[in-house]
Design a protein around this motif. Structure first.
Motif, PDB file in Angstrom:
ATOM      1  N   GLN A  86       2.907  -5.494 -13.476  1.00 44.95           N
ATOM      2  CA  GLN A  86       4.015  -4.536 -12.783  1.00 44.95           C
ATOM      3  C   GLN A  86       3.251  -3.284 -12.281  1.00 44.95           C
ATOM      4  OE1 GLN A  86       6.596  -2.154 -14.473  1.00 44.95           O
ATOM      5  NE2 GLN A  86       6.132  -2.428 -16.629  1.00 44.95           N
ATOM      6  N   TRP A 125       1.025  -1.418  -9.320  1.00 41.72           N
ATOM      7  CA  TRP A 125       0.582  -1.707  -8.087  1.00 41.72           C
ATOM      8  C   TRP A 125      -0.884  -1.941  -7.811  1.00 41.72           C
ATOM      9  CZ3 TRP A 125       4.628   0.775  -9.853  1.00 41.72           C
ATOM     10  CH2 TRP A 125       6.066   0.603  -9.162  1.00 41.72           C
ATOM     11  N   ASP A 145      -3.134  -1.862  -5.434  1.00 39.07           N
ATOM     12  CA  ASP A 145      -4.064  -0.994  -4.704  1.00 39.07           C
ATOM     13  C   ASP A 145      -3.912   0.354  -5.425  1.00 39.07           C
ATOM     14  OD1 ASP A 145      -5.221  -2.839  -2.972  1.00 39.07           O
ATOM     15  OD2 ASP A 145      -3.450  -2.663  -1.475  1.00 39.07           O
ATOM     16  N   LEU A 146      -2.961   0.744  -6.179  1.00 36.87           N
ATOM     17  CA  LEU A 146      -3.007   1.933  -6.774  1.00 36.87           C
ATOM     18  C   LEU A 146      -3.706   2.375  -7.895  1.00 36.87           C
ATOM     19  CD1 LEU A 146       0.510   2.983  -6.261  1.00 36.87           C
ATOM     20  CD2 LEU A 146      -1.386   3.325  -4.740  1.00 36.87           C
ATOM     21  N   PRO A 147      -4.417   3.631  -7.988  1.00 36.92           N
ATOM     22  CA  PRO A 147      -5.059   3.976  -9.381  1.00 36.92           C
ATOM     23  C   PRO A 147      -4.003   3.821 -10.461  1.00 36.92           C
ATOM     24  CG  PRO A 147      -5.353   5.572  -7.596  1.00 36.92           C
ATOM     25  CD  PRO A 147      -4.561   4.517  -7.116  1.00 36.92           C
ATOM     26  N   GLU A 171      -1.375   6.592 -10.567  1.00 31.58           N
ATOM     27  CA  GLU A 171      -0.567   6.605  -9.454  1.00 31.58           C
ATOM     28  C   GLU A 171       0.877   5.697 -10.060  1.00 31.58           C
ATOM     29  OE1 GLU A 171       0.013   8.391  -6.917  1.00 31.58           O
ATOM     30  OE2 GLU A 171      -1.672   9.646  -6.965  1.00 31.58           O
ATOM     31  N   ASP A 178       3.084   7.210 -12.530  1.00 30.17           N
ATOM     32  CA  ASP A 178       3.829   8.412 -11.854  1.00 30.17           C
ATOM     33  C   ASP A 178       5.089   7.962 -10.987  1.00 30.17           C
ATOM     34  OD1 ASP A 178       2.378  10.325 -13.107  1.00 30.17           O
ATOM     35  OD2 ASP A 178       1.281  10.833 -11.200  1.00 30.17           O
ATOM     36  N   LEU A 179       4.863   6.862 -10.392  1.00 26.35           N
ATOM     37  CA  LEU A 179       5.695   6.337  -9.493  1.00 26.35           C
ATOM     38  C   LEU A 179       6.823   5.536 -10.345  1.00 26.35           C
ATOM     39  CD1 LEU A 179       6.894   5.238  -6.669  1.00 26.35           C
ATOM     40  CD2 LEU A 179       5.371   3.160  -7.024  1.00 26.35           C
ATOM     41  N   PRO A 217      -8.442   1.773  -9.409  1.00 27.93           N
ATOM     42  CA  PRO A 217      -7.235   0.911  -8.915  1.00 27.93           C
ATOM     43  C   PRO A 217      -7.171  -0.541  -9.567  1.00 27.93           C
ATOM     44  CG  PRO A 217      -8.957   1.609  -7.212  1.00 27.93           C
ATOM     45  CD  PRO A 217      -9.488   1.846  -8.444  1.00 27.93           C
ATOM     46  N   ARG A 258      -6.495  -3.416  -9.160  1.00 29.98           N
ATOM     47  CA  ARG A 258      -7.340  -4.692  -8.649  1.00 29.98           C
ATOM     48  C   ARG A 258      -8.829  -4.827  -9.282  1.00 29.98           C
ATOM     49  NH1 ARG A 258     -10.077  -2.175  -4.258  1.00 29.98           N
ATOM     50  NH2 ARG A 258      -8.349  -0.894  -3.332  1.00 29.98           N
ATOM     51  N   ARG A 269       8.332   8.877  -1.721  1.00 32.45           N
ATOM     52  CA  ARG A 269       7.378   8.487  -2.684  1.00 32.45           C
ATOM     53  C   ARG A 269       6.679   7.168  -2.361  1.00 32.45           C
ATOM     54  NH1 ARG A 269       4.928  11.050  -6.772  1.00 32.45           N
ATOM     55  NH2 ARG A 269       3.542   9.574  -7.967  1.00 32.45           N
ATOM     56  N   ILE A 319       2.816   6.559  -1.197  1.00 30.09           N
ATOM     57  CA  ILE A 319       1.601   5.738  -1.825  1.00 30.09           C
ATOM     58  C   ILE A 319       1.201   4.404  -0.846  1.00 30.09           C
ATOM     59  CG2 ILE A 319       1.736   3.706  -3.555  1.00 30.09           C
ATOM     60  CD1 ILE A 319       3.515   5.977  -5.271  1.00 30.09           C
ATOM     61  N   SER A 365      -2.442   3.657   0.234  1.00 28.38           N
ATOM     62  CA  SER A 365      -2.950   2.152  -0.119  1.00 28.38           C
ATOM     63  C   SER A 365      -3.752   1.862   1.190  1.00 28.38           C
ATOM     64  CB  SER A 365      -2.126   1.386  -0.613  1.00 28.38           C
ATOM     65  OG  SER A 365      -1.003   2.014  -1.529  1.00 28.38           O
ATOM     66  N   GLN A 405      -7.133   2.972   2.085  1.00 29.28           N
ATOM     67  CA  GLN A 405      -8.234   2.465   1.550  1.00 29.28           C
ATOM     68  C   GLN A 405      -8.876   1.633   2.276  1.00 29.28           C
ATOM     69  OE1 GLN A 405      -7.156   0.985  -2.260  1.00 29.28           O
ATOM     70  NE2 GLN A 405      -6.421   2.674  -3.105  1.00 29.28           N
ATOM     71  N   ARG A 441      10.797  -8.723 -11.087  1.00 28.72           N
ATOM     72  CA  ARG A 441      10.515  -7.351 -11.438  1.00 28.72           C
ATOM     73  C   ARG A 441      11.402  -6.396 -10.792  1.00 28.72           C
ATOM     74  NH1 ARG A 441       8.735  -5.143 -15.494  1.00 28.72           N
ATOM     75  NH2 ARG A 441       7.004  -6.693 -15.856  1.00 28.72           N
ATOM     76  N   ARG A 468      14.174  -3.233 -12.717  1.00 23.71           N
ATOM     77  CA  ARG A 468      14.050  -2.021 -12.448  1.00 23.71           C
ATOM     78  C   ARG A 468      15.265  -1.264 -12.302  1.00 23.71           C
ATOM     79  NH1 ARG A 468       8.456  -2.263  -9.570  1.00 23.71           N
ATOM     80  NH2 ARG A 468       7.222  -2.226 -11.310  1.00 23.71           N
TER      81      ARG A 468
END
Lengths: 336, 282
Positions: A108, A110, A112-114, A117, A120-121, A153, A155, B23, B27, B31, B34, B111, B115
């Protein structure tokens, strides 16, 4: 009062029947024959707050249908379902704010995100107050020891690392119920152990109710006091694992390694398999106690090594399914 | 421990949703950054591809001089405006555009339902596709180029009215994306049909509607009201009368069909679509 109440729950799916061939595909666009398939039939159980329940069954037995209904994203055809006093699919938004769901197959987070992050989202999505969030998050990060992964990230994480992060993600909003759908699938032994340890800890320390579906019987053995077995849409058994064992297969197993390759004949011990000096025995502990059997074996044979074990739980489950396959489902009284 | 949280219900206030969207977007931009090179290449290639379309128009006009009574610069205004609006909508709607393939086929929609937020908001937050900047820039250049060569006053009123048209057109394109996504609840196969609507619609509305057959024009006025957010209000902008004979009032108000269409499509998506999904689970 029970936290989760399921009563006479049924779910039928309309399955489109496709006729074969090109003409079938074309005519299928206009008219389809539908067939009703029962995914769940008259399923009932109750789960109390703080329980850790294993929900097992073969593929297509109705596990994920049940989980989907309980989590509010699938509406049943008939029956009653209440989770903490709410009907999940009628008050979906309020309901899902109070549960966590982890799919072993699908993250669940994201991609590409660390990791941090993503956390926090999720805080924003679940509207967790800042200070509460910080406490929960830091505590979970420490317990799951994912500190070094937070800037990576998703991935780039290994499956085991990702799974730990996913578990933390599902707990950030302090849900009172956690659904784990095959959380250990594909994990190596070490990650598996770590994950089990963490799951047990969440259940004990936070009092989170956990419903665990898995194909890994070791997970069940290690974690669940109570096991609900489902097959072909009906509950086959519901009760403590020990009870299930006694009713289905009270036999124990013994592995014996003899010094000499000789004839083996001891009363009450049945030889299941034999490879040279290695023997697999089966015995009924109601007829002969384990020490007594060991004594008798050592009297008549020279023994190099000896190990007593339960029959693997897979065999129990297979037996349960086989019983249920005889047209009408075998109802096994919960021995709680 | 949680029942006290957000007692007003899970949908939350407008400001809160805007904050969450912000937000998501920040984000999404992070991404995409990158992969800077692939981002730049996508923007440049889109700029080039869309510019070919303008080249086509230019060639046509240099050969024939005019198109059904419309001059080159007027057609450029239609063209630029539609492309600006479509690029914005396209950038916003990635989540809806990929809904059938990524959310329905691969099961990611579960998913979103798990939420406590509106699924439309989460899908809008899927991505803000910065690569659409190419089409946007190209459209903007063409639009200002066209307007600059016409007798249109450059004043706040013109600017505001242009923004109004673009805003309404963005709403309409978004609505079409959302309806397309709604369809994928039932079938993932008929998407091609809907693509005729989006891309075909964009192609068609790049030119003044008066050049088309009446049935075609009526389809894009009353069924999929693309003409309402492009052709009719642009007539006002250009100060031209409609060869087909609509009134100024109609031309000024009809863009509101865009936002209305959007609200309806969101309702259809969230109510019909989600209800169907939660009863079939696939």
């Amino acid at each position: 009062m029970a936290q989760i109440i399921v009563e006479g729950l049924s779910k039928f799916f309309q399955v489109a029947e496709r006729r074969p061939g090109l003409w079938g595909a074309v005519s299928g666009l206009l008219r389809r024959d539908h067939r009703s398939v029962a995914a769940l039939q008259d399923v009932s159980f109750e789960i109390n707050a703080g329980e850790l329940v294993g929900y097992i069954g073969p593929n297509g037995a109705g596990k994920s249908t049940t989980i989907k209904i309980l989590s509010g994203i699938l509406v049943p055809t008939a029956g009653r379902c209440e989770v903490r006093g709410r009907v999940p699919w009628l008050e979906r938004h309020q309901h899902v704010a109070d549960i966590g769901v982890v799919f072993g197959q699908r993250s669940q987070l994201w991609w590409d995100l660390p990791v941090m992050e993503s956390f926090d989202l999720l805080r924003d999505i679940y509207r967790v107050p800042a200070s509460e969030y910080r406490d929960t998050r830091d505590q979970l990060i420490a317990e799951m020891s994912i500190e070094p992964l937070l800037a990576t990230p998703v991935r780039q994480l290994s499956l085991g690392q990702r799974m730990r992060c996913d578990l933390v993600a599902s707990l950030l909003h302090c849900p009172s119920i956690l659904f784990l759908d095959e959380p250990t699938i594909g994990l190596d032994a070490v990650s598996r152990l770590a994950l089990r340890h963490f799951i047990r800890r969440i259940n004990r320390e936070r009092g989170t109710t956990i419903i665990l579906t898995t194909h890994d019987m070791d997970d069940i053995e290690a974690l669940c006091e109570r096991v609900i077995v489902i097959g072909r849409g009906t509950i086959l058994s519901d009760g403590p694992l020990a009870g299930l064992r006694e009713q289905l297969d009270p036999e124990r197993r013994m592995k014996v390694e003899l010094v000499n390759d000789e004839r083996f004949d001891v009363e009450h011990a049945r030889v299941i398999s034999r490879e040279g000096t290695m023997l697999q025995l089966s015995f009924d502990p109601r007829r002969i106690t384990t020490p007594e059997l060991i004594r008798r074996i050592s009297e008549s044979h020279e023994v190099r090594d000896l190990l007593v074990e339960y029959p693997p739980i897979e065999e129990l489950i297979a037996k349960l399914y086989a019983d249920s396959a005889d047209s009408k489902p075998a109802v096994i009284e919960p021995s709680a | 421990m949680d029942s006290t949280r957000s007692p007003e219900g899970a949908r939350g206030g407008f400001a809160e949703n805007v904050a969450l969207y912000g937000r998501y977007i920040s984000i999404s931009i992070m991404s995409q950054m990158q992969y800077k090179l692939s981002f730049l290449l996508a923007v440049v290639s889109q700029l080039l591809v869309t510019s070919l379309g303008v080249l086509g128009i230019w060639v046509m006009f240099s050969r024939f001089g005019s198109l059904g009574g419309w001059g080159l610069h007027e057609v450029l205004v239609f063209y630029g405006l539609v492309n600006v609006a479509f690029a914005i909508a396209d950038a916003l709607a990635t989540g809806f555009d990929r809904f059938g393939s990524e959310y329905i086929r691969q099961g990611g929609f579960d998913r979103l339902l798990l939420r406590p937020r509106s699924v439309s908001l989460q899908l809008l937050g899927h991505e803000l596709a910065l690569r659409r900047l190419g089409g946007f820039t190209q459209g903007l250049i063409v639009l200002t180029w066209g307007l600059g060569h016409l007798d249109v006053p450059f004043d706040p009123a013109t600017l505001l009215f242009t923004l109004y048209i673009i805003g309404c057109a963005v709403c309409l394109f978004l609505a079409i994306f959302i309806l397309q996504a709604t369809l994928s609840f039932w079938t993932v196969e008929s998407i091609e049909l809907m693509n005729t609507m989006t891309y075909g619609g964009v192609e068609a509305s790049q030119y003044p509607m008066s050049i088309y057959e009446p049935w075609f024009r009526h389809f894009f006025t009353f069924v999929v009201p693309l003409a309402c957010v492009t052709y009719f209000p642009v007539l006002v902008l250009l100060g031209r009368d409609d060869p087909v004979g609509t009134s100024r009032w109609f031309q000024m108000l009809c863009p509101l069909a865009g936002p209305i269409f959007l609200m309806v499509s969101i309702q259809v998506f969230e109510r019909l679509g989600v209800r169907y999904y939660t009863s079939t689970g696939s």
